[in-house]
Design a protein around this motif. Sequence first.
Motif, short mmCIF file in Angstrom:
data_model
loop_
_atom_site.label_atom_id
_atom_site.label_comp_id
_atom_site.label_asym_id
_atom_site.label_seq_id
_atom_site.Cartn_x
_atom_site.Cartn_y
_atom_site.Cartn_z
N LYS A 267 0.83 -1.20 0.00
CA LYS A 267 0.00 0.00 0.00
C LYS A 267 0.87 1.26 0.00
N LYS A 268 1.94 1.25 0.81
CA LYS A 268 2.82 2.41 0.85
C LYS A 268 3.56 2.58 -0.47
N SER A 269 3.94 1.48 -1.08
CA SER A 269 4.62 1.55 -2.36
C SER A 269 3.72 2.17 -3.42
N PHE A 270 2.48 1.72 -3.50
CA PHE A 270 1.53 2.28 -4.46
C PHE A 270 1.31 3.77 -4.20
N LEU A 271 1.23 4.14 -2.91
CA LEU A 271 1.02 5.54 -2.54
C LEU A 271 2.14 6.43 -3.09
N TYR A 272 3.39 6.01 -2.89
CA TYR A 272 4.51 6.84 -3.32
C TYR A 272 4.69 6.83 -4.84
N PHE A 273 4.41 5.70 -5.47
CA PHE A 273 4.47 5.68 -6.94
C PHE A 273 3.38 6.58 -7.54
N ALA A 274 2.18 6.54 -6.95
CA ALA A 274 1.08 7.38 -7.44
C ALA A 274 1.43 8.86 -7.28
N ARG A 275 2.03 9.19 -6.16
CA ARG A 275 2.42 10.58 -5.91
C ARG A 275 3.51 11.01 -6.90
N THR A 276 4.44 10.11 -7.18
CA THR A 276 5.51 10.39 -8.14
C THR A 276 4.94 10.68 -9.52
N ILE A 277 4.02 9.83 -9.96
CA ILE A 277 3.43 9.99 -11.29
C ILE A 277 2.64 11.29 -11.39
N LYS A 278 1.82 11.56 -10.39
CA LYS A 278 0.99 12.77 -10.39
C LYS A 278 1.84 14.03 -10.52
N TYR A 279 2.84 14.17 -9.67
CA TYR A 279 3.62 15.41 -9.65
C TYR A 279 4.66 15.45 -10.76
N SER A 280 5.02 14.29 -11.32
CA SER A 280 5.93 14.28 -12.47
C SER A 280 5.27 14.94 -13.67
N PHE A 281 3.98 14.71 -13.84
CA PHE A 281 3.25 15.37 -14.93
C PHE A 281 3.17 16.88 -14.69
N LEU A 282 2.93 17.26 -13.45
CA LEU A 282 2.76 18.67 -13.13
C LEU A 282 4.07 19.45 -13.22
N HIS A 283 5.18 18.77 -12.99
CA HIS A 283 6.48 19.46 -12.94
C HIS A 283 7.44 18.86 -13.97
N PHE A 284 6.90 18.38 -15.07
CA PHE A 284 7.68 17.67 -16.08
C PHE A 284 8.88 18.49 -16.57
N HIS A 285 8.66 19.75 -16.91
CA HIS A 285 9.73 20.58 -17.49
C HIS A 285 10.86 20.80 -16.48
N ASN A 286 10.53 21.02 -15.23
CA ASN A 286 11.56 21.23 -14.21
C ASN A 286 12.38 19.98 -13.97
N ILE A 287 11.71 18.81 -14.05
CA ILE A 287 12.42 17.54 -13.86
C ILE A 287 13.38 17.29 -15.02
N ILE A 288 12.92 17.50 -16.23
CA ILE A 288 13.77 17.29 -17.41
C ILE A 288 14.99 18.20 -17.38
#
Length: 331
Positions: A267-288
Amino acid sequence: MMQNSAGVSIIVCCYNSAKRLPKTLFHLAKQNITKGIEVIIVDNNSSDDTAEVAKSLWEELNNPFPLRIAFEAQPGLTKAREKGIEVALYDYLIFCDDDNWLDENYAINTMQLFDADEEIMILGGQGNPVFESDKPFWFENFYQSYAVGKQEVKSGFVSLVYGAGLGIRKTILKNPKFYAIPFFLNDRVGTRLSSGGDSETCLRVKLLGGKIFYSEKLTFYHFLTTNRLTWKYLQNLHIGFSYSFVPLHVYDLVLNGSKLPEFYWLKKSFLYFARTIKYSFLHFHNIIKNKEGDVKTIHIKSWMILGFEFLRYNKQIKKMYKDISTLKFDD
């Protein structure tokens, strides 16, 4: 060697510290106490002349109180501290990093705080940064990552303190239950960044019924070299924090009396992966672009590691929880 509980041993763990030691020893020599105090330099298999520099500098400072050299061949801060603890004469210990410049009243205040409350097992203070070069524009958002700044709004009991300048009673380290199970985490080895050992020590002390106190009376300067003030270094520092998170999280569950649900790790693993995916889309340009100073970029990388770490530990977490529970102090 005969031990005397009435005093303080300042343990300075060193790996190739010849260039950093002069100011550290200069400040230690100014401590407002000359009896019941010693400095232990632990040479952690240095390839420079750390031990010789320490002895020579102390002589130049007129040997204000005893300084001893101990050698630890096995690399790593944890092993070096264990050596310092082993040879220390006194019950009150201070872990002073080789880049910590302790206030002149640090030792005497440590003794007085421990003397005032026998239930206090760990003390923490406030580090104030000294920059070798210009302070990064993002530093104020991450200052606690460097073991500087207030650890609490005011002096009082806390859950954790950082390892720089940490004071601890040797008696708690001699409690048989303290090492009843192996530690899950270690601190840095040579120049490799890893973390969590200090936090695990604090949490283990709390499990054994000890108190942790933060005091504004304990102050020191923390010298930050240029190579540690880069965005890359900060990212690596937080990667180390992320890899230490799972065991520390399990300690918190035990301390808080929280139950461990079935498939908790999943459950914790899914939680952190979901959070990673969500905010990766929102901050894609800064991550790249790996935009320097972007707080969310640091968080996203940490969440991704946590997702993998909970998967890696999986069912081991249940055994970890059970083992840590055996340390808990019974009221």
